[in-house]
Design a protein around this motif. Structure first.
Motif, PDB file in Angstrom:
ATOM      1  N   LYS A   2     -51.794  85.160-105.483  1.00  0.00           N
ATOM      2  CA  LYS A   2     -50.702  84.271-105.867  1.00  0.00           C
ATOM      3  C   LYS A   2     -50.532  84.249-107.382  1.00  0.00           C
ATOM      4  CE  LYS A   2     -51.036  81.240-101.909  1.00  0.00           C
ATOM      5  NZ  LYS A   2     -51.199  79.875-101.430  1.00  0.00           N
ATOM      6  N   ILE A   3     -49.337  83.853-107.797  1.00  0.00           N
ATOM      7  CA  ILE A   3     -49.052  83.680-109.219  1.00  0.00           C
ATOM      8  C   ILE A   3     -49.099  82.193-109.544  1.00  0.00           C
ATOM      9  CG2 ILE A   3     -47.328  83.920-111.041  1.00  0.00           C
ATOM     10  CD1 ILE A   3     -46.238  86.354-109.541  1.00  0.00           C
ATOM     11  N   TYR A   4     -49.937  81.857-110.503  1.00  0.00           N
ATOM     12  CA  TYR A   4     -50.036  80.491-111.020  1.00  0.00           C
ATOM     13  C   TYR A   4     -49.416  80.483-112.407  1.00  0.00           C
ATOM     14  CZ  TYR A   4     -53.296  78.959-107.368  1.00  0.00           C
ATOM     15  OH  TYR A   4     -53.873  78.605-106.177  1.00  0.00           O
ATOM     16  N   PHE A   5     -48.819  79.348-112.767  1.00  0.00           N
ATOM     17  CA  PHE A   5     -48.120  79.247-114.044  1.00  0.00           C
ATOM     18  C   PHE A   5     -48.469  77.925-114.711  1.00  0.00           C
ATOM     19  CE2 PHE A   5     -44.614  77.987-116.739  1.00  0.00           C
ATOM     20  CZ  PHE A   5     -44.154  79.161-117.311  1.00  0.00           C
ATOM     21  N   SER A  74     -38.977  72.863-122.294  1.00  0.00           N
ATOM     22  CA  SER A  74     -38.645  73.205-120.913  1.00  0.00           C
ATOM     23  C   SER A  74     -38.986  74.668-120.648  1.00  0.00           C
ATOM     24  CB  SER A  74     -37.161  72.983-120.648  1.00  0.00           C
ATOM     25  OG  SER A  74     -36.844  73.435-119.345  1.00  0.00           O
ATOM     26  N   SER A  75     -39.748  74.889-119.619  1.00  0.00           N
ATOM     27  CA  SER A  75     -40.106  76.274-119.265  1.00  0.00           C
ATOM     28  C   SER A  75     -39.287  76.757-118.069  1.00  0.00           C
ATOM     29  CB  SER A  75     -41.603  76.374-118.990  1.00  0.00           C
ATOM     30  OG  SER A  75     -42.010  75.394-118.079  1.00  0.00           O
ATOM     31  N   ILE A  76     -38.117  76.156-117.834  1.00  0.00           N
ATOM     32  CA  ILE A  76     -37.313  76.507-116.663  1.00  0.00           C
ATOM     33  C   ILE A  76     -36.917  77.984-116.652  1.00  0.00           C
ATOM     34  CG2 ILE A  76     -35.080  75.787-117.643  1.00  0.00           C
ATOM     35  CD1 ILE A  76     -36.195  75.282-113.980  1.00  0.00           C
ATOM     36  N   LYS A  77     -36.542  78.547-117.793  1.00  0.00           N
ATOM     37  CA  LYS A  77     -36.164  79.967-117.827  1.00  0.00           C
ATOM     38  C   LYS A  77     -37.335  80.853-117.435  1.00  0.00           C
ATOM     39  CE  LYS A  77     -32.486  79.640-121.256  1.00  0.00           C
ATOM     40  NZ  LYS A  77     -32.040  79.993-122.618  1.00  0.00           N
ATOM     41  N   LEU A  78     -38.529  80.492-117.894  1.00  0.00           N
ATOM     42  CA  LEU A  78     -39.722  81.274-117.553  1.00  0.00           C
ATOM     43  C   LEU A  78     -40.076  81.108-116.075  1.00  0.00           C
ATOM     44  CD1 LEU A  78     -41.800  80.511-120.766  1.00  0.00           C
ATOM     45  CD2 LEU A  78     -40.583  82.629-120.208  1.00  0.00           C
ATOM     46  N   LEU A  79     -39.919  79.900-115.568  1.00  0.00           N
ATOM     47  CA  LEU A  79     -40.180  79.671-114.140  1.00  0.00           C
ATOM     48  C   LEU A  79     -39.206  80.486-113.289  1.00  0.00           C
ATOM     49  CD1 LEU A  79     -40.812  75.830-114.228  1.00  0.00           C
ATOM     50  CD2 LEU A  79     -42.505  77.593-113.670  1.00  0.00           C
ATOM     51  N   LYS A  80     -37.957  80.555-113.696  1.00  0.00           N
ATOM     52  CA  LYS A  80     -36.968  81.348-112.951  1.00  0.00           C
ATOM     53  C   LYS A  80     -37.290  82.837-113.017  1.00  0.00           C
ATOM     54  CE  LYS A  80     -33.158  78.074-113.090  1.00  0.00           C
ATOM     55  NZ  LYS A  80     -31.807  77.763-113.559  1.00  0.00           N
ATOM     56  N   LYS A  81     -37.805  83.279-114.144  1.00  0.00           N
ATOM     57  CA  LYS A  81     -38.145  84.691-114.298  1.00  0.00           C
ATOM     58  C   LYS A  81     -39.367  85.086-113.459  1.00  0.00           C
ATOM     59  CE  LYS A  81     -39.360  88.192-117.718  1.00  0.00           C
ATOM     60  NZ  LYS A  81     -39.505  88.496-119.160  1.00  0.00           N
ATOM     61  N   LYS A  83     -41.074  83.025-111.061  1.00  0.00           N
ATOM     62  CA  LYS A  83     -41.146  82.367-109.746  1.00  0.00           C
ATOM     63  C   LYS A  83     -42.594  82.246-109.241  1.00  0.00           C
ATOM     64  CE  LYS A  83     -36.573  82.971-107.944  1.00  0.00           C
ATOM     65  NZ  LYS A  83     -35.746  83.448-106.870  1.00  0.00           N
ATOM     66  N   PRO A  84     -43.387  81.430-109.911  1.00  0.00           N
ATOM     67  CA  PRO A  84     -44.792  81.303-109.504  1.00  0.00           C
ATOM     68  C   PRO A  84     -44.949  80.629-108.142  1.00  0.00           C
ATOM     69  CG  PRO A  84     -44.245  79.618-111.107  1.00  0.00           C
ATOM     70  CD  PRO A  84     -43.045  80.533-111.007  1.00  0.00           C
ATOM     71  N   SER A 110     -37.902  74.467-104.626  1.00  0.00           N
ATOM     72  CA  SER A 110     -36.721  74.991-103.927  1.00  0.00           C
ATOM     73  C   SER A 110     -36.985  76.330-103.232  1.00  0.00           C
ATOM     74  CB  SER A 110     -35.548  75.153-104.900  1.00  0.00           C
ATOM     75  OG  SER A 110     -35.720  76.278-105.752  1.00  0.00           O
ATOM     76  N   TYR A 111     -37.917  77.099-103.705  1.00  0.00           N
ATOM     77  CA  TYR A 111     -38.218  78.386-103.072  1.00  0.00           C
ATOM     78  C   TYR A 111     -39.583  78.375-102.367  1.00  0.00           C
ATOM     79  CZ  TYR A 111     -40.773  79.322-107.439  1.00  0.00           C
ATOM     80  OH  TYR A 111     -41.625  79.235-108.515  1.00  0.00           O
TER      81      TYR A 111
END
Length: 140
Positions: A2-5, A74-81, A83-84, A110-111
């Protein structure tokens, strides 16, 4: 795997940080490391080491697979890139009335991603405690 962020300054690596990083044992941990400018803005102090040196330190840690630059709260752009699968977020931010953090939590969920609150244990010294000790050291 898994990917953790996780996002943060981690400006003085301490036992709290190591414990949080251990949550990702056996998985890929991506650390969004705050830039020097963001640390100055948010913490109102100079980083102990510049970003490039902290990046090297973090990359040397067992669970860290990638360190990326984060120049905003905000790390939203990184989270979208990236998708951890798991977003490690400071417990104090989970219920905080901060629109950016709530947006990040909503996006990860959401995902089907999970948001795991991290707890910094009181038994450990925190970065701010270490800074105070260094500042008050009279042994010079």
């Amino acid at each position: 795997m898994k990917i953790y962020f996780i996002q943060g300054a981690f400006d003085i690596i301490n036992a709290c940080h190591v414990d949080v990083f251990k949550i990702a044992n056996g998985h890929k941990l991506i650390v969004a490391l705050n830039t020097d400018e963001l640390i100055r803005d948010y913490k109102k102090c100079e980083p102990i080491f510049p970003y490039n040196q902290w990046r090297i330190i973090l990359m040397g840690m067992k669970n860290v697979r990638k360190v990326i630059s984060c120049s905003t709260h905000s790390s939203i752009k990184l989270l979208k890139k990236y998708k951890p699968d798991v977003y490690l977020l400071g417990k104090e931010w989970i219920k905080a009335d901060v629109i950016e953090k709530q947006e990040q939590i909503k996006f990860v969920k959401s995902y089907g991603g999970k948001v795991i609150p991290t707890t910094f244990y009181k038994k450990y010294l925190h970065s701010s405690d270490v800074r105070k000790r260094i500042k008050n050291d009279k042994s010079k």
